[in-house]
Design an enzyme around this catalytic site. Sequence first.
Site, PDB file in Angstrom:
ATOM      1  N   CYS A  86      -0.418   1.762  12.642  1.00  0.00           N
ATOM      2  CA  CYS A  86      -0.108   0.672  11.709  1.00  0.00           C
ATOM      3  C   CYS A  86      -0.378  -0.613  12.470  1.00  0.00           C
ATOM      4  CB  CYS A  86       1.346   0.734  11.245  1.00  0.00           C
ATOM      5  SG  CYS A  86       1.840  -0.715  10.281  1.00  0.00           S
ATOM      6  N   LYS A 141       7.257  -7.336   9.563  1.00  0.00           N
ATOM      7  CA  LYS A 141       6.907  -8.079   8.354  1.00  0.00           C
ATOM      8  C   LYS A 141       7.918  -9.185   8.062  1.00  0.00           C
ATOM      9  CE  LYS A 141       4.229  -4.352   6.202  1.00  0.00           C
ATOM     10  NZ  LYS A 141       2.943  -5.049   6.380  1.00  0.00           N
ATOM     11  N   THR A 193       2.926   3.834   8.695  1.00  0.00           N
ATOM     12  CA  THR A 193       3.742   3.767   7.494  1.00  0.00           C
ATOM     13  C   THR A 193       3.824   5.150   6.853  1.00  0.00           C
ATOM     14  OG1 THR A 193       1.887   3.316   6.005  1.00  0.00           O
ATOM     15  CG2 THR A 193       2.959   1.399   7.054  1.00  0.00           C
ATOM     16  N   CYS A 212      -5.703  -3.007   8.400  1.00  0.00           N
ATOM     17  CA  CYS A 212      -4.541  -2.377   7.767  1.00  0.00           C
ATOM     18  C   CYS A 212      -4.869  -0.901   7.638  1.00  0.00           C
ATOM     19  CB  CYS A 212      -4.256  -2.978   6.396  1.00  0.00           C
ATOM     20  SG  CYS A 212      -2.981  -2.072   5.458  1.00  0.00           S
ATOM     21  N   THR A 259      -3.076   1.611   6.235  1.00  0.00           N
ATOM     22  CA  THR A 259      -2.776   2.229   4.946  1.00  0.00           C
ATOM     23  C   THR A 259      -3.835   1.884   3.906  1.00  0.00           C
ATOM     24  OG1 THR A 259      -0.451   1.872   5.526  1.00  0.00           O
ATOM     25  CG2 THR A 259      -0.906   2.721   3.344  1.00  0.00           C
ATOM     26  N   ARG A 307       0.816  -1.206   0.000  1.00  0.00           N
ATOM     27  CA  ARG A 307       0.000   0.000   0.000  1.00  0.00           C
ATOM     28  C   ARG A 307       0.853   1.261   0.000  1.00  0.00           C
ATOM     29  NH1 ARG A 307      -0.310  -4.759   1.226  1.00  0.00           N
ATOM     30  NH2 ARG A 307       0.109  -4.346   3.412  1.00  0.00           N
TER      31      ARG A 307
END
Length: 233
Positions: free
Chosen positions: A198, A168, A128, A84, A86, A50
């Site tokens: 986030c 991640k 992010t 999520c 984003t 994203r």
Amino acid sequence: MMSPLLGVLGGMGPAATADFLAKLAAHTPADRDQEHIATIVYSDPTTPDRSDAILAGGDSPLPAMFRGVAFLDEAGADLIAIPCNTAHAWYDDLAAATMVPVVHIVDAVAAQVERDAPEATTLGLMATDGTVRSGIYEKVLAQSGRNVIDLTDLGPDNPVMAGIRAVKAGSLEGARDILSNALRELVGRGAEGIIYGCTDVSAVLEIPPAGSDVPAWDANDALAIACINRLRG
């Protein structure tokens, strides 16, 4: 009568989706399995990044997210959650693609901030670079006179992005240390409260944050509670 079905558009990333489901279970008032919320998860970790789409003209995640929303719609979901932050840059498009209500994660966080710290005017956002650039938090929080600060001015040295990348990659302990330092930096810049904006941050930092006396709000936690409230009336 069948229980309401919550649809989860996940995989962005997998750890964040798992964290959301754990928080959904933890917050649901239930004495036995049968009293929990029926949930169906569409998890597609191949969804294009994203932030890359927002910042660098990368592949749009929208077609992949449309497929997920269509799957959840066809499965009979009564409500959709997207763990999520984003991805909410495309919220209007996703909400328009289905008749099923879609909970907005930023609205869920803003409601908790207003409840817990109505006097706070400067909030630190751990998100992010794509979420920051999209302005989704600034737009909502500005409506109540709040200012949002972040660490994107540090560019490639932004510890929030470094911590998110560590999550991640599966390095959760390393991510926790990096993100804790980022939180302290935001407090040092004047943040009166911190938003874990986030869901990968949500997966490793606790509430309240260790080593700090400022309040914090977890977007994944807020989303889970908002879903429970909507489905349980």
